[in-house]
Scaffold this active site. Structure first.
Site, mmCIF file in Angstrom:
data_model
loop_
_atom_site.group_PDB
_atom_site.id
_atom_site.type_symbol
_atom_site.label_atom_id
_atom_site.label_comp_id
_atom_site.label_asym_id
_atom_site.label_seq_id
_atom_site.Cartn_x
_atom_site.Cartn_y
_atom_site.Cartn_z
ATOM 1 C CD GLU A 147 -3.359 -0.407 0.176
ATOM 2 O OE1 GLU A 147 -2.745 -0.520 -0.949
ATOM 3 O OE2 GLU A 147 -4.128 -0.098 0.768
ATOM 4 C CB THR A 200 -5.471 6.158 -2.772
ATOM 5 O OG1 THR A 200 -6.534 5.244 -3.383
ATOM 6 C CG2 THR A 200 -5.410 6.249 -1.304
#
Ligand code: HSE
Length: 326
Positions: A147, A200
């Site tokens: 991530e 994101t």
């Protein structure tokens, strides 16, 4: 589940299986009021990772499908490569020869935890390939590194539910402490992915860094209400608690027609509705499958009225976690 420094349980002479194929599912992070601390897994869509033993030392990404050529294939720049190489470094086996195939089966930049699904599938697969030197819960920090490379932040609210299945609370990041939350059996999720993209990284950078105390009070009341509602199978409480006064007001401007689509979900009987992860997908929770399907149809019509195409997924909360396919 409490996870700080996993201890490797393997030596340098690891035995490897020839190959493995693993599926890891999409996830809905934040769940409206729980920015960076709540998430759950769904049955579909999801990504697949295939790992093969190779005689040539090091990691090689041999194939990526479903990404329209957009994802990097250098292992050190790819979420799967990074999470697997962190895992191998941790057990002192950086030189093992492994070929990686990544099959993206969900849209990038969708708010469905696409990078998390890939990281989790990769880490779960390599652990299996090497005969499970780690317990499943100890794999979380490696998947979180995937991530970090994908969006600059090692948040766990996608990777934890993708890895463990179910509805997950990240109670603390330091030390890492992840808690599984029970969900009512008939809780269904509708996800709608409009054909727009939100990164994101961008959706995080626009958030305020400080929040007024009055907003914090509303928010933690809702987080506690949502968790209580899930424990008590109290659908009304779940619905009342799906309110976000901190993140939604900022991020909803990135999603055309957000408020109309959300309203259409509520009118169709959803308990609550919000942004899935960092968007642009929206999700809604309903207390049965038929309602969840109608909610999807109405949300899709609302996007159509704005000439925006969309895909709808309806699923229970997935309690399984990653699946070994071969
Ligand atoms: N909690 C993360 C965020 C999830 O909202 O930025 C990203 O999918």
């Amino acid at each position: 589940m409490n996870n700080n420094t996993p201890a490797p349980a393997t030596g340098s002479k690891v035995k490897m299986k020839e190959s493995i194929r693993v599926f890891a599912s999409a996830t809905v992070a934040n769940v409206v009021c729980g920015f960076d601390v709540l998430g759950f897994a769904v049955d579909n869509p999801g990504d697949e990772v295939v790992l093969r033993k190779s005689d040539k030392p090091g990691l090689v990404i041999t194939k990526v499908t479903g990404d329209e050529g957009r994802l990097p294939t250098e292992p050190e720049r790819n979420t799967v490569g990074v999470s697997i190489s962190n895992f191998l470094r941790h057990i002192g086996e950086d030189n093992l020869g492994i070929e990686i195939e990544l099959h993206k089966k969900m849209p990038l930049g969708s708010g469905l935890g696409s990078s998390a699904a890939s990281s989790v599938a990769g880490v779960f697969a390599v652990n299996q390939l090497l005969g499970n030197p780690f317990k499943q819960e100890d794999l979380l920090p490696f998947a979180m590194e995937g991530e970090r490379i994908a969006c600059g932040s090692a948040h766990a609210d996608n990777v934890a539910p993708a890895l463990f299945g179910g509805f997950v609370l990240v109670r603390s990041y330091d030390p890492l402490d992840v808690v599984r939350i029970p969900v009512p059996e008939n809780l269904f999720c509708t996800i709608i992915h409009p054909q727009i993209e939100v990164q994101t990284k961008d959706a995080r950078s626009i958030l305020r860094k400080q929040i007024p105390m009055k907003d914090a009070v509303v928010q933690w009341g809702n987080v506690a209400g949502l968790i209580s509602g899930l424990f008590m199978s109290d659908y009304d409480l779940i619905g009342r608690s799906m309110q976000d006064v901190i993140v939604e007001p900022v991020r909803s401007i990135l999603i055309p027609g957000y408020h109309e689509v959300k309203e259409s979900a509520l009118q169709a009987g959803a308990l609550g509705c919000g942004i899935s992860g960092s968007g642009p997908s929206l999700f809604a929770l309903s207390k049965d499958e038929d309602t969840a399907k109608s909610v999807g149809e109405e949300m899709s019509r609302a996007f159509q009225r704005m000439q925006i195409g969309s895909e709808v997924y309806v699923s229970r909360i997935n309690n399984e976690g990653p699946l070994i396919i071969e």
